[in-house]
Design a protein around this motif. Structure first.
Motif, PDB file in Angstrom:
ATOM      1  N   THR A 150       0.849  -1.185   0.000  1.00  0.00           N
ATOM      2  CA  THR A 150       0.000   0.000   0.000  1.00  0.00           C
ATOM      3  C   THR A 150       0.885   1.236   0.000  1.00  0.00           C
ATOM      4  O   THR A 150       1.813   1.342   0.795  1.00  0.00           O
ATOM      5  N   ASN A 151       0.566   2.152  -0.895  1.00  0.00           N
ATOM      6  CA  ASN A 151       1.352   3.351  -1.117  1.00  0.00           C
ATOM      7  C   ASN A 151       0.597   4.535  -0.525  1.00  0.00           C
ATOM      8  O   ASN A 151      -0.525   4.805  -0.924  1.00  0.00           O
ATOM      9  N   ASP A 152       1.220   5.260   0.417  1.00  0.00           N
ATOM     10  CA  ASP A 152       0.540   6.419   0.997  1.00  0.00           C
ATOM     11  C   ASP A 152       1.104   7.739   0.480  1.00  0.00           C
ATOM     12  O   ASP A 152       0.813   8.798   1.017  1.00  0.00           O
ATOM     13  N   GLY A 153       1.917   7.694  -0.563  1.00  0.00           N
ATOM     14  CA  GLY A 153       2.482   8.897  -1.151  1.00  0.00           C
ATOM     15  C   GLY A 153       3.898   9.184  -0.678  1.00  0.00           C
ATOM     16  O   GLY A 153       4.643   9.890  -1.342  1.00  0.00           O
ATOM     17  N   ASN A 154       4.281   8.667   0.481  1.00  0.00           N
ATOM     18  CA  ASN A 154       5.633   8.866   1.005  1.00  0.00           C
ATOM     19  C   ASN A 154       6.386   7.556   1.173  1.00  0.00           C
ATOM     20  O   ASN A 154       7.581   7.494   0.916  1.00  0.00           O
ATOM     21  N   ILE A 155       5.681   6.559   1.645  1.00  0.00           N
ATOM     22  CA  ILE A 155       6.286   5.250   1.893  1.00  0.00           C
ATOM     23  C   ILE A 155       5.351   4.156   1.386  1.00  0.00           C
ATOM     24  O   ILE A 155       4.185   4.421   1.087  1.00  0.00           O
ATOM     25  N   ILE A 156       5.888   2.964   1.325  1.00  0.00           N
ATOM     26  CA  ILE A 156       5.079   1.797   0.964  1.00  0.00           C
ATOM     27  C   ILE A 156       5.063   0.873   2.172  1.00  0.00           C
ATOM     28  O   ILE A 156       6.109   0.525   2.708  1.00  0.00           O
ATOM     29  N   ARG A 157       3.867   0.522   2.591  1.00  0.00           N
ATOM     30  CA  ARG A 157       3.712  -0.425   3.699  1.00  0.00           C
ATOM     31  C   ARG A 157       3.338  -1.780   3.115  1.00  0.00           C
ATOM     32  O   ARG A 157       2.502  -1.876   2.223  1.00  0.00           O
ATOM     33  N   ILE A 158       3.965  -2.805   3.656  1.00  0.00           N
ATOM     34  CA  ILE A 158       3.667  -4.162   3.206  1.00  0.00           C
ATOM     35  C   ILE A 158       3.285  -4.977   4.435  1.00  0.00           C
ATOM     36  O   ILE A 158       4.117  -5.229   5.303  1.00  0.00           O
ATOM     37  N   ALA A 159       2.027  -5.357   4.491  1.00  0.00           N
ATOM     38  CA  ALA A 159       1.568  -6.232   5.574  1.00  0.00           C
ATOM     39  C   ALA A 159       1.918  -7.656   5.174  1.00  0.00           C
ATOM     40  O   ALA A 159       1.583  -8.112   4.076  1.00  0.00           O
ATOM     41  N   ILE A 160       2.615  -8.350   6.045  1.00  0.00           N
ATOM     42  CA  ILE A 160       3.009  -9.730   5.775  1.00  0.00           C
ATOM     43  C   ILE A 160       1.857 -10.630   6.223  1.00  0.00           C
ATOM     44  O   ILE A 160       1.598 -10.753   7.416  1.00  0.00           O
ATOM     45  N   PRO A 161       1.175 -11.252   5.260  1.00  0.00           N
ATOM     46  CA  PRO A 161       0.054 -12.112   5.651  1.00  0.00           C
ATOM     47  C   PRO A 161       0.567 -13.397   6.323  1.00  0.00           C
ATOM     48  O   PRO A 161       1.672 -13.856   6.040  1.00  0.00           O
ATOM     49  N   ALA A 162      -0.250 -13.914   7.203  1.00  0.00           N
ATOM     50  CA  ALA A 162       0.093 -15.189   7.831  1.00  0.00           C
ATOM     51  C   ALA A 162       0.110 -16.260   6.748  1.00  0.00           C
ATOM     52  O   ALA A 162      -0.699 -16.243   5.823  1.00  0.00           O
ATOM     53  N   LEU A 163       1.056 -17.170   6.854  1.00  0.00           N
ATOM     54  CA  LEU A 163       1.168 -18.225   5.847  1.00  0.00           C
ATOM     55  C   LEU A 163       0.121 -19.300   6.094  1.00  0.00           C
ATOM     56  O   LEU A 163      -0.048 -19.770   7.220  1.00  0.00           O
TER      57      LEU A 163
END
Length: 181
Positions: free
Chosen positions: A92-105
């Motif tokens: 997910t891009n908020d305009g300044n950084i990209i957040r990556i939620a690590i889904p449970a395997l």
């Protein structure tokens, strides 16, 4: 001369194990690890550039990665590259950084990753065996007594067995790490 050949063989086998370990680091487990993004290539002004050269990757939480690009203009390309890398992430891009939620395997995904680890381990073992073959061929061409050749070939086999055992140990450790919920 044969001792120099043996040293060369051990050096090559050690490099194969290091390459194997580096490759395993990119296979993700259930926890956030910035090294899973090391192989993501971003098109930066027409040149494929590894993501770590374009951004700082941090782990603020156990299941989240944050990618902070040095140049905000490349944010969209980084996001696309992460999606194309097929790592199972939804950035997910908020305009300044990209957040990556690590889904449970899921259990199925864990089994797929274990198969991937086994495939990478087998490639490393093949590389070790190829080194053994090359060294044995070199030994056969040398003008030394047959008894000495046999002794050196035994040493080559012992080194090969030791390196393959190390690959198996590293592989089993990674599999255990993946299967741990």
């Amino acid at each position: 001369m044969p001792q120099q050949l043996m040293n060369q063989m051990n050096e090559k086998m050690d490099k194969s194990i290091n390459r194997f370990s580096d490759e395993l680091v990119t296979i993700r487990t259930g926890r956030a690890n910035p090294t899973v993004l090391n192989r993501v290539l971003v098109s930066y002004y027409g040149v494929d550039t590894p993501l770590p050269q374009l951004a700082q990757i941090s782990v603020p939480e156990a299941r989240q990665l944050v990618v902070s690009p040095y140049d905000k203009g490349v944010l969209g390309e980084i996001e696309q590259a992460i999606e194309k890398a097929n790592l199972g992430f939804n950035p997910t891009n908020d305009g300044n950084i990209i957040r990556i939620a690590i889904p449970a395997l899921t259990e199925d995904r864990r089994k797929e990753l274990v198969k991937q680890v086994k495939a990478v381990a087998e490639e490393a073992k093949v590389a070790i065996r190829n080194i053994r073959r090359d060294i044995n061929d070199s030994l056969k061409k040398m003008d030394i007594p047959e008894d000495d050749k046999k002794g050196y070939q035994d040493d080559v086999q012992k080194a090969t067995d030791a390196h393959i055992k190390k690959i198996d140990e590293i592989s089993a450790e990674k599999e255990q790490d993946i299967m741990t919920v």
